[in-house]
Scaffold this motif. Structure first.
Motif, PDB file in Angstrom:
ATOM      1  N   SER A  59       0.813  -1.100   0.009  1.00 29.30           N
ATOM      2  CA  SER A  59      -0.051   0.078  -0.067  1.00 29.30           C
ATOM      3  C   SER A  59       0.825   1.176  -0.083  1.00 29.30           C
ATOM      4  O   SER A  59       0.556   2.111  -0.669  1.00 29.30           O
ATOM      5  N   LEU A  60       2.134   1.318   0.967  1.00 26.88           N
ATOM      6  CA  LEU A  60       2.891   2.298   0.897  1.00 26.88           C
ATOM      7  C   LEU A  60       3.544   2.670  -0.411  1.00 26.88           C
ATOM      8  O   LEU A  60       3.609   3.728  -0.921  1.00 26.88           O
ATOM      9  N   GLU A  61       3.820   1.630  -1.369  1.00 29.08           N
ATOM     10  CA  GLU A  61       4.464   1.531  -2.485  1.00 29.08           C
ATOM     11  C   GLU A  61       3.413   2.344  -3.591  1.00 29.08           C
ATOM     12  O   GLU A  61       3.766   3.108  -4.311  1.00 29.08           O
ATOM     13  N   ILE A  62       2.123   1.868  -3.350  1.00 29.54           N
ATOM     14  CA  ILE A  62       1.170   2.333  -4.324  1.00 29.54           C
ATOM     15  C   ILE A  62       1.155   3.993  -4.145  1.00 29.54           C
ATOM     16  O   ILE A  62       1.050   4.714  -4.903  1.00 29.54           O
ATOM     17  N   GLU A  63       0.864   4.243  -2.991  1.00 33.21           N
ATOM     18  CA  GLU A  63       0.695   5.553  -2.402  1.00 33.21           C
ATOM     19  C   GLU A  63       1.885   6.702  -3.193  1.00 33.21           C
ATOM     20  O   GLU A  63       1.636   7.532  -3.647  1.00 33.21           O
ATOM     21  N   ASP A  64       3.163   5.789  -2.770  1.00 30.33           N
ATOM     22  CA  ASP A  64       4.390   6.686  -3.458  1.00 30.33           C
ATOM     23  C   ASP A  64       4.274   6.738  -4.830  1.00 30.33           C
ATOM     24  O   ASP A  64       4.544   7.765  -5.350  1.00 30.33           O
ATOM     25  N   SER A  65       4.157   5.737  -5.543  1.00 28.39           N
ATOM     26  CA  SER A  65       3.633   5.830  -7.005  1.00 28.39           C
ATOM     27  C   SER A  65       2.890   6.892  -7.407  1.00 28.39           C
ATOM     28  O   SER A  65       2.952   7.563  -8.480  1.00 28.39           O
ATOM     29  N   GLU A  66       1.660   6.745  -6.993  1.00 27.63           N
ATOM     30  CA  GLU A  66       0.529   7.912  -7.097  1.00 27.63           C
ATOM     31  C   GLU A  66       1.055   9.248  -7.040  1.00 27.63           C
ATOM     32  O   GLU A  66       0.735  10.115  -7.681  1.00 27.63           O
ATOM     33  N   ARG A  67       1.958   9.539  -5.724  1.00 24.60           N
ATOM     34  CA  ARG A  67       2.323  10.980  -5.587  1.00 24.60           C
ATOM     35  C   ARG A  67       3.291  11.240  -6.581  1.00 24.60           C
ATOM     36  O   ARG A  67       3.577  12.479  -6.958  1.00 24.60           O
ATOM     37  N   ASN A  68       4.108  10.177  -7.168  1.00 22.28           N
ATOM     38  CA  ASN A  68       5.312  10.649  -8.115  1.00 22.28           C
ATOM     39  C   ASN A  68       4.561  10.883  -9.551  1.00 22.28           C
ATOM     40  O   ASN A  68       5.237  11.377 -10.320  1.00 22.28           O
ATOM     41  N   ASP A  69       3.333  10.350  -9.614  1.00 20.01           N
ATOM     42  CA  ASP A  69       2.919  10.357 -11.367  1.00 20.01           C
ATOM     43  C   ASP A  69       2.220  11.809 -11.425  1.00 20.01           C
ATOM     44  O   ASP A  69       2.108  12.635 -10.703  1.00 20.01           O
TER      45      ASP A  69
END
Length: 69
Positions: A59-69
């Protein structure tokens, strides 16, 4: 890239094998690091903890990925 249903099945098998291997190695390390005065948690308990942590980090990886998009 197109994946056939068989390709997807093979990928799922590989991913599951990797996850089980990681879990087995983590449990072995945990048991070795557990002091002799403390009984390690069971395989089943460790599995549940592992799954919970796996999901949390995913879940943390998904959040980071969405923030960086």
């Amino acid at each position: 890239m197109y994946l056939t249903p068989r390709d997807e099945e093979i990928i799922d098998i590989i991913l599951n094998d990797q996850r089980v291997s990681i879990q087995a190695a983590a449990y072995a390390a945990y048991v070795q690091l557990t002091p002799n005065t403390k009984k390690p948690v069971s395989h089943r308990e460790f599995h549940q903890i592992f799954k919970d942590n796996w999901q949390a980090f995913y879940s943390l990886e998904i959040e980071d990925s969405e923030r960086n998009d």
